[in-house]
Design a protein around this motif. Structure first.
Motif, PDB file in Angstrom:
ATOM      1  N   GLU A 129     -76.321  69.923 -38.021  1.00 57.03           N
ATOM      2  CA  GLU A 129     -75.948  71.267 -37.423  1.00 57.03           C
ATOM      3  C   GLU A 129     -77.169  71.565 -36.462  1.00 57.03           C
ATOM      4  O   GLU A 129     -76.833  72.233 -35.453  1.00 57.03           O
ATOM      5  N   THR A 182     -75.987  69.466 -33.323  1.00 57.95           N
ATOM      6  CA  THR A 182     -74.722  69.723 -32.485  1.00 57.95           C
ATOM      7  C   THR A 182     -74.740  71.095 -32.130  1.00 57.95           C
ATOM      8  O   THR A 182     -74.107  71.473 -31.095  1.00 57.95           O
ATOM      9  N   GLY A 183     -75.750  71.885 -32.640  1.00 55.16           N
ATOM     10  CA  GLY A 183     -75.803  73.465 -32.205  1.00 55.16           C
ATOM     11  C   GLY A 183     -74.901  74.207 -32.928  1.00 55.16           C
ATOM     12  O   GLY A 183     -74.432  75.414 -32.583  1.00 55.16           O
ATOM     13  N   LYS A 184     -74.314  73.739 -33.912  1.00 56.24           N
ATOM     14  CA  LYS A 184     -73.134  74.363 -34.804  1.00 56.24           C
ATOM     15  C   LYS A 184     -73.669  74.546 -36.350  1.00 56.24           C
ATOM     16  O   LYS A 184     -74.470  74.104 -36.809  1.00 56.24           O
ATOM     17  N   SER A 239     -66.778  75.572 -38.805  1.00 54.40           N
ATOM     18  CA  SER A 239     -68.134  75.503 -38.178  1.00 54.40           C
ATOM     19  C   SER A 239     -67.888  76.292 -36.859  1.00 54.40           C
ATOM     20  O   SER A 239     -67.032  76.510 -36.247  1.00 54.40           O
ATOM     21  N   PHE A 240     -69.156  77.044 -36.394  1.00 52.27           N
ATOM     22  CA  PHE A 240     -69.170  77.660 -35.371  1.00 52.27           C
ATOM     23  C   PHE A 240     -70.424  77.555 -34.623  1.00 52.27           C
ATOM     24  O   PHE A 240     -71.456  77.135 -35.226  1.00 52.27           O
ATOM     25  N   SER A 241     -70.388  77.609 -33.058  1.00 53.60           N
ATOM     26  CA  SER A 241     -71.656  77.583 -32.585  1.00 53.60           C
ATOM     27  C   SER A 241     -72.343  78.800 -32.747  1.00 53.60           C
ATOM     28  O   SER A 241     -71.955  79.668 -33.200  1.00 53.60           O
ATOM     29  N   VAL A 242     -73.798  78.813 -32.519  1.00 54.73           N
ATOM     30  CA  VAL A 242     -74.686  79.924 -32.864  1.00 54.73           C
ATOM     31  C   VAL A 242     -74.150  81.165 -32.154  1.00 54.73           C
ATOM     32  O   VAL A 242     -74.128  82.068 -32.534  1.00 54.73           O
ATOM     33  N   ASP A 243     -74.025  80.824 -30.689  1.00 53.80           N
ATOM     34  CA  ASP A 243     -73.709  82.325 -29.994  1.00 53.80           C
ATOM     35  C   ASP A 243     -72.189  82.801 -30.499  1.00 53.80           C
ATOM     36  O   ASP A 243     -72.144  83.828 -30.482  1.00 53.80           O
ATOM     37  N   ASP A 244     -71.301  81.872 -30.754  1.00 48.33           N
ATOM     38  CA  ASP A 244     -70.023  82.625 -31.237  1.00 48.33           C
ATOM     39  C   ASP A 244     -70.104  83.070 -32.486  1.00 48.33           C
ATOM     40  O   ASP A 244     -69.503  84.071 -32.769  1.00 48.33           O
ATOM     41  N   GLU A 249     -64.027  75.731 -36.669  1.00 47.87           N
ATOM     42  CA  GLU A 249     -63.476  74.145 -36.721  1.00 47.87           C
ATOM     43  C   GLU A 249     -63.769  73.897 -37.930  1.00 47.87           C
ATOM     44  O   GLU A 249     -64.580  73.784 -38.604  1.00 47.87           O
TER      45      GLU A 249
END
Length: 272
Positions: free
Chosen positions: A219, A222-224, A237-242, A262
């Motif tokens: 994580e 990948t930044g997720k 999975s989500f990006s931090v900003d999302d 995702e």
């Protein structure tokens, strides 16, 4: 919680409808959508003329009919200064709790000597509407806590997001994410990471944290984040900003997070 509205007699019904709309909006946001309504009429000892009492009672009834709410009549149960509507909420096990009230008051405008100039130039006395939505704030939140057994909706949860580090190597990264979450208005905690992941998840669920984010080396690279809902399970999975944007929207709209991120699909190779 209290407010006093001064209005003309012909404005009374519309003002009461507005108060009932506000009451419904607020109570519904806290999860209370079942009510028992009582309209209390003139008691034996009262101030004000028969005419104004009748007009005010008709206005209260009209407001309830406009809302489409069923109600009972408490004959003689009004205050000495005016008729009223009492809204009793029902909790998860059907108990009634008196919270909201809308009362007409003919007494205080007279005692204060309040007047307005009517359209025909005469001086008339306005009607005061006293409204309280929660009643006692402390009592209301006691009822709310008991109603949901401490399992608060996402927007009210003391801790909305808990970050679960898989290894000590991602602790600093978790702290960076926590800063972003706080900046987005999300109430967040970082687990100390002293336990196995399964135990961290179980502890967070027992603490009734609505959203958990698993953070490992993958994580961080990948930044997720791998997101888990206490009520719905894995959300992907989500990006931090999302994630921060989604959680901020959920808190603003007073809804639970249900969006799926995702989902990693594992494909097994078959041997020939």
């Amino acid at each position: 919680d209290d407010a006093h509205i001064y209005c003309l007699p012909e404005q009374l019904e519309s003002e009461i409808v507005s108060v009932l709309d506000l009451t419904e909006k607020i109570l519904t946001r806290f999860g209370f959508d079942k009510y028992d309504i009582m309209l209390s009429t003139r008691p034996e000892k009262a101030v004000g003329s028969d005419q104004i009492w009748e007009a005010a009672t008709v206005a209260l009834e009209g407001a309830l009919k406009t809302k489409g709410w069923e109600y009972g009549i408490d004959e003689g149960g009004g205050a000495f200064y005016g008729p009223k509507i009492d809204v009793k909420i029902r909790d998860a096990i059907g108990r009634q709790w008196q919270c909201s009230t809308v009362q007409c008051d003919f007494n205080l405008p007279e005692r204060f000597g309040l007047e307005y100039v009517s359209a025909d130039g005469t001086r008339e006395q306005p009607i005061m509407v006293h409204r309280a939505i929660f009643g006692s704030l402390e009592r209301f939140f006691g009822i709310l806590t008991e109603n949901c057994s401490g399992d608060f909706p996402f927007w009210l949860a003391p801790t909305q997001l808990k970050l679960l580090p898989v290894t000590d190597a991602v602790q600093d990264y978790c702290k960076e994410i926590a800063k972003k979450a706080k900046k987005a208005g999300i109430r967040v905690e970082v687990d100390r990471g002293n336990e196995r992941l399964a135990k961290q998840i179980r502890n967070a669920e027992q603490q009734r944290v609505p959203i958990m984010a698993v953070v490992g080396m993958k994580e961080m690279e990948t930044g997720k984040l791998a997101i888990r809902s206490r009520k719905l399970g894995d959300l992907g999975s989500f990006s931090v900003d999302d994630l921060m944007s989604e959680l901020a929207d959920c808190a603003a709209d007073a809804v639970e997070m249900t969006k799926m991120g995702e989902v990693e699909v594992h494909v097994e190779e078959k041997s020939e």
